[in-house]
Design a protein around this motif. Structure first.
Motif, PDB file in Angstrom:
ATOM      1  N   VAL A   1      57.470 -44.392 -56.915  1.00 41.13           N
ATOM      2  CA  VAL A   1      58.775 -44.824 -57.436  1.00 41.13           C
ATOM      3  C   VAL A   1      59.591 -43.610 -57.864  1.00 41.13           C
ATOM      4  CG1 VAL A   1      59.938 -46.147 -59.242  1.00 41.13           C
ATOM      5  CG2 VAL A   1      57.919 -47.095 -58.107  1.00 41.13           C
TER       6      VAL A   1
ATOM      7  N   THR B   1      53.629 -54.899 -56.958  1.00 44.52           N
ATOM      8  CA  THR B   1      53.330 -54.193 -55.716  1.00 44.52           C
ATOM      9  C   THR B   1      52.002 -53.447 -55.770  1.00 44.52           C
ATOM     10  OG1 THR B   1      54.650 -52.314 -56.475  1.00 44.52           O
ATOM     11  CG2 THR B   1      55.765 -53.942 -55.081  1.00 44.52           C
TER      12      THR B   1
ATOM     13  N   ALA C   1      58.750 -52.469 -52.759  1.00 46.95           N
ATOM     14  CA  ALA C   1      59.020 -52.126 -54.154  1.00 46.95           C
ATOM     15  C   ALA C   1      60.520 -51.950 -54.379  1.00 46.95           C
ATOM     16  CB  ALA C   1      58.269 -50.853 -54.539  1.00 46.95           C
TER      17      ALA C   1
ATOM     18  N   VAL D   1      51.449 -49.249 -54.366  1.00 47.50           N
ATOM     19  CA  VAL D   1      52.613 -48.518 -54.871  1.00 47.50           C
ATOM     20  C   VAL D   1      52.268 -47.954 -56.248  1.00 47.50           C
ATOM     21  CG1 VAL D   1      55.029 -48.702 -55.576  1.00 47.50           C
ATOM     22  CG2 VAL D   1      54.228 -49.933 -53.576  1.00 47.50           C
TER      23      VAL D   1
ATOM     24  N   VAL E   1      57.529 -54.123 -61.612  1.00 52.62           N
ATOM     25  CA  VAL E   1      57.550 -53.833 -60.181  1.00 52.62           C
ATOM     26  C   VAL E   1      56.211 -53.244 -59.744  1.00 52.62           C
ATOM     27  CG1 VAL E   1      58.648 -52.446 -58.379  1.00 52.62           C
ATOM     28  CG2 VAL E   1      60.057 -53.581 -60.100  1.00 52.62           C
ATOM     29  N   LEU E   2      55.655 -52.358 -60.556  1.00 52.76           N
ATOM     30  CA  LEU E   2      54.363 -51.765 -60.208  1.00 52.76           C
ATOM     31  C   LEU E   2      53.264 -52.826 -60.165  1.00 52.76           C
ATOM     32  CD1 LEU E   2      54.453 -48.390 -62.171  1.00 52.76           C
ATOM     33  CD2 LEU E   2      54.679 -48.729 -59.704  1.00 52.76           C
TER      34      LEU E   2
END
Length: 164
Positions: free
Chosen positions: A54, A44, A27, A49, A40-41
Protein backbone atom coordinates in the motif's frame (compact mmCIF):
# COMPACT_ATOMS: atom_id res chain seq x y z
CA UNK A 1 -4.95 6.02 8.25
CA UNK A 2 -7.46 6.65 5.49
CA UNK A 3 -6.45 7.01 1.85
CA UNK A 4 -8.25 8.06 -1.32
CA UNK A 5 -7.40 7.43 -4.95
CA UNK A 6 -5.70 10.16 -6.95
CA UNK A 7 -6.46 11.06 -10.56
CA UNK A 8 -3.02 9.73 -11.45
CA UNK A 9 -3.81 6.46 -9.66
CA UNK A 10 -7.18 6.16 -11.38
CA UNK A 11 -5.48 6.63 -14.75
CA UNK A 12 -2.83 4.00 -13.96
CA UNK A 13 -5.59 1.63 -12.83
CA UNK A 14 -7.62 2.26 -15.98
CA UNK A 15 -4.60 1.69 -18.21
CA UNK A 16 -3.68 -1.47 -16.27
CA UNK A 17 -0.20 -0.14 -15.48
CA UNK A 18 2.40 -2.90 -15.14
CA UNK A 19 3.04 -1.98 -11.48
CA UNK A 20 -0.61 -2.74 -10.66
CA UNK A 21 -0.53 -6.43 -9.79
CA UNK A 22 -3.95 -8.08 -9.52
CA UNK A 23 -3.82 -8.13 -5.73
CA UNK A 24 -2.95 -4.42 -5.65
CA UNK A 25 -5.84 -3.63 -8.00
CA UNK A 26 -8.22 -5.29 -5.55
CA UNK A 27 -6.80 -3.30 -2.65
CA UNK A 28 -6.82 -0.05 -4.65
CA UNK A 29 -10.56 -0.41 -5.28
CA UNK A 30 -11.26 -0.45 -1.56
CA UNK A 31 -9.58 2.86 -0.76
CA UNK A 32 -12.35 5.45 -0.65
CA UNK A 33 -11.48 7.62 2.34
CA UNK A 34 -14.02 5.75 4.47
CA UNK A 35 -12.14 2.50 4.99
CA UNK A 36 -9.03 2.55 7.11
CA UNK A 37 -5.74 1.06 6.02
CA UNK A 38 -6.26 -1.76 8.52
CA UNK A 39 -9.72 -2.56 7.12
CA UNK A 40 -8.35 -2.76 3.58
CA UNK A 41 -5.41 -4.89 4.71
CA UNK A 42 -7.79 -7.26 6.49
CA UNK A 43 -10.03 -7.49 3.43
CA UNK A 44 -7.12 -8.27 1.13
CA UNK A 45 -5.04 -10.41 3.51
CA UNK A 46 -5.97 -13.60 1.65
CA UNK A 47 -4.43 -12.10 -1.49
CA UNK A 48 -1.20 -11.28 0.31
CA UNK A 49 -1.45 -7.48 0.27
CA UNK A 50 0.86 -5.94 2.86
CA UNK A 51 1.27 -2.47 4.29
CA UNK A 52 4.48 -2.13 2.24
CA UNK A 53 2.44 -2.76 -0.93
CA UNK A 54 0.00 0.00 0.00
CA UNK A 55 2.82 2.38 0.84
CA UNK A 56 4.31 1.73 -2.60
CA UNK A 57 1.01 2.99 -4.07
CA UNK A 58 1.30 6.10 -1.89
CA UNK A 59 4.92 6.61 -2.97
CA UNK A 60 3.87 6.45 -6.63
CA UNK A 61 1.23 9.11 -6.00
CA UNK A 62 -1.68 6.76 -6.70
CA UNK A 63 -3.09 7.05 -3.17
CA UNK A 64 -3.09 10.03 -0.84
CA UNK A 65 -4.49 11.20 2.45
CA UNK A 66 -7.91 12.83 1.92
CA UNK A 67 -6.83 16.27 3.13
CA UNK A 68 -3.83 16.51 0.77
CA UNK A 69 -4.53 19.01 -1.99
CA UNK A 70 -1.56 18.76 -4.34
CA UNK A 71 -1.97 19.98 -7.92
CA UNK A 72 -2.93 17.20 -10.32
CA UNK A 73 -4.18 14.95 -7.53
CA UNK A 74 -7.89 14.67 -6.95
CA UNK A 75 -9.85 12.46 -4.58
CA UNK A 76 -11.65 9.51 -6.11
CA UNK A 77 -15.03 11.03 -5.31
CA UNK A 78 -14.32 13.66 -7.97
CA UNK A 79 -12.66 11.52 -10.64
CA UNK A 80 -14.34 8.12 -10.08
CA UNK A 81 -15.28 6.42 -13.35
CA UNK A 82 -18.97 5.59 -13.33
CA UNK A 83 -18.46 1.97 -14.42
CA UNK A 84 -16.64 1.13 -11.20
CA UNK A 85 -18.78 3.18 -8.83
CA UNK A 86 -20.44 0.04 -7.45
CA UNK A 87 -17.11 -1.27 -6.23
CA UNK A 88 -16.99 1.54 -3.69
CA UNK A 89 -19.92 -0.12 -1.91
CA UNK A 90 -18.19 -3.48 -1.60
CA UNK A 91 -18.01 -4.48 2.01
CA UNK A 92 -14.57 -5.47 3.17
CA UNK A 93 -14.66 -9.22 3.55
CA UNK A 94 -12.65 -9.90 6.67
CA UNK A 95 -12.63 -13.66 6.74
CA UNK A 96 -12.23 -16.31 4.11
CA UNK A 97 -15.46 -18.07 5.07
CA UNK A 98 -17.56 -14.96 4.42
CA UNK A 99 -15.81 -14.40 1.08
CA UNK A 100 -16.37 -18.03 0.13
CA UNK A 101 -20.07 -17.84 1.01
CA UNK A 102 -20.60 -14.67 -1.01
CA UNK A 103 -18.70 -16.10 -3.96
CA UNK A 104 -20.69 -19.36 -3.86
CA UNK A 105 -23.94 -17.41 -3.77
CA UNK A 106 -23.01 -14.85 -6.45
CA UNK A 107 -21.12 -17.05 -8.95
CA UNK A 108 -24.14 -18.99 -10.29
CA UNK A 109 -26.08 -15.73 -10.65
CA UNK A 110 -23.23 -14.11 -12.56
CA UNK A 111 -22.84 -17.12 -14.88
CA UNK A 112 -26.58 -17.20 -15.48
CA UNK A 113 -26.72 -13.50 -16.34
CA UNK A 114 -23.74 -13.53 -18.68
CA UNK A 115 -24.72 -16.77 -20.42
CA UNK A 116 -28.02 -15.18 -21.43
CA UNK A 117 -26.11 -12.50 -23.36
CA UNK A 118 -25.17 -14.92 -26.14
CA UNK A 119 -22.26 -13.97 -28.37
CA UNK A 120 -22.48 -10.37 -27.20
CA UNK A 121 -21.40 -11.45 -23.73
CA UNK A 122 -19.12 -14.35 -24.63
CA UNK A 123 -15.92 -12.77 -23.33
CA UNK A 124 -17.62 -11.53 -20.20
CA UNK A 125 -19.00 -15.01 -19.59
CA UNK A 126 -15.50 -16.46 -19.93
CA UNK A 127 -14.18 -13.88 -17.47
CA UNK A 128 -16.91 -14.76 -14.97
CA UNK A 129 -16.23 -18.46 -15.33
CA UNK A 130 -12.52 -17.81 -14.76
CA UNK A 131 -13.17 -15.77 -11.59
CA UNK A 132 -11.55 -17.72 -8.78
CA UNK A 133 -12.90 -15.82 -5.82
CA UNK A 134 -14.97 -13.02 -4.37
CA UNK A 135 -12.52 -10.23 -5.24
CA UNK A 136 -12.38 -11.21 -8.91
CA UNK A 137 -16.16 -11.41 -9.11
CA UNK A 138 -16.45 -7.95 -7.52
CA UNK A 139 -14.12 -6.58 -10.20
CA UNK A 140 -16.40 -7.96 -12.92
CA UNK A 141 -19.59 -6.59 -11.34
CA UNK A 142 -19.61 -3.22 -13.18
CA UNK A 143 -19.12 -4.95 -16.54
CA UNK A 144 -21.98 -7.36 -15.77
CA UNK A 145 -24.24 -4.46 -14.74
CA UNK A 146 -23.41 -2.55 -17.93
CA UNK A 147 -24.11 -5.59 -20.11
CA UNK A 148 -27.30 -6.81 -18.45
CA UNK A 149 -28.92 -3.66 -17.12
CA UNK A 150 -29.75 -2.61 -13.57
CA UNK A 151 -32.93 -4.67 -13.24
CA UNK A 152 -31.34 -8.01 -14.16
CA UNK A 153 -28.19 -7.17 -12.20
CA UNK A 154 -30.03 -6.43 -8.91
CA UNK A 155 -29.93 -10.02 -7.60
CA UNK A 156 -26.20 -10.31 -8.25
CA UNK A 157 -25.60 -6.96 -6.55
CA UNK A 158 -27.53 -8.21 -3.53
CA UNK A 159 -25.44 -11.39 -3.36
CA UNK A 160 -22.12 -9.56 -3.67
CA UNK A 161 -22.64 -6.45 -1.58
CA UNK A 162 -25.48 -6.94 0.88
CA UNK A 163 -24.82 -6.88 4.62
CA UNK A 164 -25.61 -10.17 6.25
Amino acid sequence: MYFVKTAQGQQAFKERHQDFAQRLRSAFLLFDGKRSLNQVLEATAAMGVTQADVMSLVDKGWLQLPDVAAPGLAPAAVAQPSTSALLEFALPVTDEEQARRRYQQAYPLAVSLTSKLGLKGFRLNLAVEAAMGYAQLVELAPRIRDATGDKAYAALHQALFSQE
